[in-house]
Design a protein around this motif. Structure first.
Motif, short mmCIF file in Angstrom:
data_model
loop_
_atom_site.label_atom_id
_atom_site.label_comp_id
_atom_site.label_asym_id
_atom_site.label_seq_id
_atom_site.Cartn_x
_atom_site.Cartn_y
_atom_site.Cartn_z
N LYS A 93 0.81 -1.21 0.00
CA LYS A 93 0.00 0.00 0.00
C LYS A 93 0.84 1.26 0.00
CE LYS A 93 -4.24 1.73 1.75
NZ LYS A 93 -5.59 1.29 2.04
N SER A 121 -2.12 9.63 -9.67
CA SER A 121 -1.97 8.45 -8.84
C SER A 121 -0.57 8.39 -8.25
CB SER A 121 -2.33 7.17 -9.59
OG SER A 121 -1.29 6.73 -10.39
N GLU A 150 -0.18 4.62 -2.16
CA GLU A 150 -0.93 5.68 -1.49
C GLU A 150 0.00 6.41 -0.53
OE1 GLU A 150 -5.02 4.83 -0.19
OE2 GLU A 150 -4.77 2.97 -1.31
#
Lengths: 232, 232
Positions: free
Chosen positions: B146, B229, B150
């Motif tokens: 992750k 992103s 993020e």
DNA sequence: ATTATTTCGTGTAGAAATGACAATAAGTAT
DNA sequence: ATACTTATTGTCATTTCTACACGAAATAAT
């Protein structure tokens, strides 16, 4: 009742978001509840976990009882445990999703009285039983995320498929506004070197038949171990 | 006892993998169990969930009682529910991980008698209590995955940090064999436009002081909504 | 059997992103 | 002043990405 005992007054269930693909769009299998609570409402298939049953086994059982299928892709997503999510007591539920080849699913076996039906995954009625809309949204989101980074899409297709079918699948899962470019998609997926061409061709179509391919899982795993990362 | 009642003889707990970063390596906070079962063994901090407590609330409580911290990054990972995972009965546990700024953690508050200690996240003893090695591995893996997609790494740093600190953090989390290239790392992270330069500089170092930066969450969210992103 | 219709299969060129690389600048300590 | 340590910055070659169009292969209809 001892203090410890007071902690042992809860139950847990599994709920399974079963995805299928019919060649056009992504589907979810929902059942219409035959018993209270939420009798008559649409819901995710699920059940309480037996006292001596592992979680994953319970999820497999639910799937097997409903579809007759076993050995399918099944993945736990997360637990949903709001205090008041279940009207009859404290029940937390563990959400799973499975990916099945829709053609293998025959229709509800007689053993299951409840009516089961495929619904459009991206457009499900908003008043499912319990917190099932929540669960469904979470699982759908997870599928979308995961499908672009791991080769799980193949679980939704028949063993042999055309590149166009594969592309349509990915267009349905990732909702790309404009679809994907045909040449670029083929270039990319073939470059990964995880598909093998079958000797047969597509049959029974009224136009030039396409080549059929199969996903080679061993090949993928070997390449993945060497650093290949599936990415669409 | 009715059939339904037999399902209500189980309990659930939460276990929390608390990560910290000390400037060099990634750490996990473990406790030494003060009571049976597994008395004396190292374990993840966790507790049974109170009958009228939401799962997330229980995880926050565990964290708060151990560290005194609240309002920290906390994320559910998955449920562990093997039938025999707990010696005193059927207890499934919901695993969470949290990311804390290690400097905010004072040492075990008096309220918690158990001894708590930071351990190297990538090198934890293999005989933790229960199935906690399993849980830890799963959470660590999830963090690694992750963190590159993020912007959660900032949760492990003080509010103001240098780019070198940020890079060291990412080198610790993703275990890149050769480390990351300094110029390219800076180019990439600055190009995302989610950091703001502070007016101050690093102080108290015996060399050229670095600029301090802050993560701008609002900016990130605005950009993310437009399709940015985060990817390292 | 010719034609219409439908989908299959393929390449290139410009743009953008990535990865490898090293020398000067700005402080502190002596 | 000098030594020491870490901070900061740009270029070029390579790779990857994106946009884009036409002949081929099969069936259906006449």
């Amino acid at each position: 009742m001892s203090e410890v005992e007071s902690f042992f007054k809860s139950a847990f269930s599994v709920d399974n978001v079963i995805f299928g693909f019919d060649g056009r769009s992504l589907k979810v299998l929902l059942i219409q509840r035959g018993a209270a609570p939420f009798r008559g409402k649409w819901a995710l298939p699920g059940d309480l976990v037996y006292p001596n049953e592992d979680l994953d086994a319970a999820a497999e059982r639910v799937l097997q009882q409903l579809t007759g299928l076993s050995n399918v892709y099944l993945e736990q997503v997360k637990a949903f445990g709001a205090v008041d999510r279940h009207p009859i007591g404290r029940v937390i539920t563990i959400a799973y999703y499975s990916l099945i080849k829709i053609s293998n699913y025959a229709v509800t076996p007689a053993s299951f009285a409840q009516s089961a039906q495929w619904h459009e995954a991206n457009n499900v009625i908003t008043d499912l039983a319990f917190d099932h809309n929540d669960i469904l949204d979470t699982c759908l989101q997870q599928l979308k995320t995961k499908a672009r980074r791991e080769p799980i899409g193949f679980e939704l297709l028949p063993p042999k498929f055309t590149l166009t079918e594969l592309q349509q699948l990915y267009e349905a899962i990732l909702d790309q506004p404009k679809g994907l470019d045909k040449r670029n998609f083929r270039k990319k997926i073939l470059a990964m070197n995880i598909l093998v061409e079958c000797s047969e061709q597509q049959a029974g179509v009224a136009h030039r038949p396409a080549k059929l391919y199969q996903f080679d899982k061993e090949k993928y795993e070997a390449l993945a171990a060497k650093g290949l990362s599936f990415d669409l």
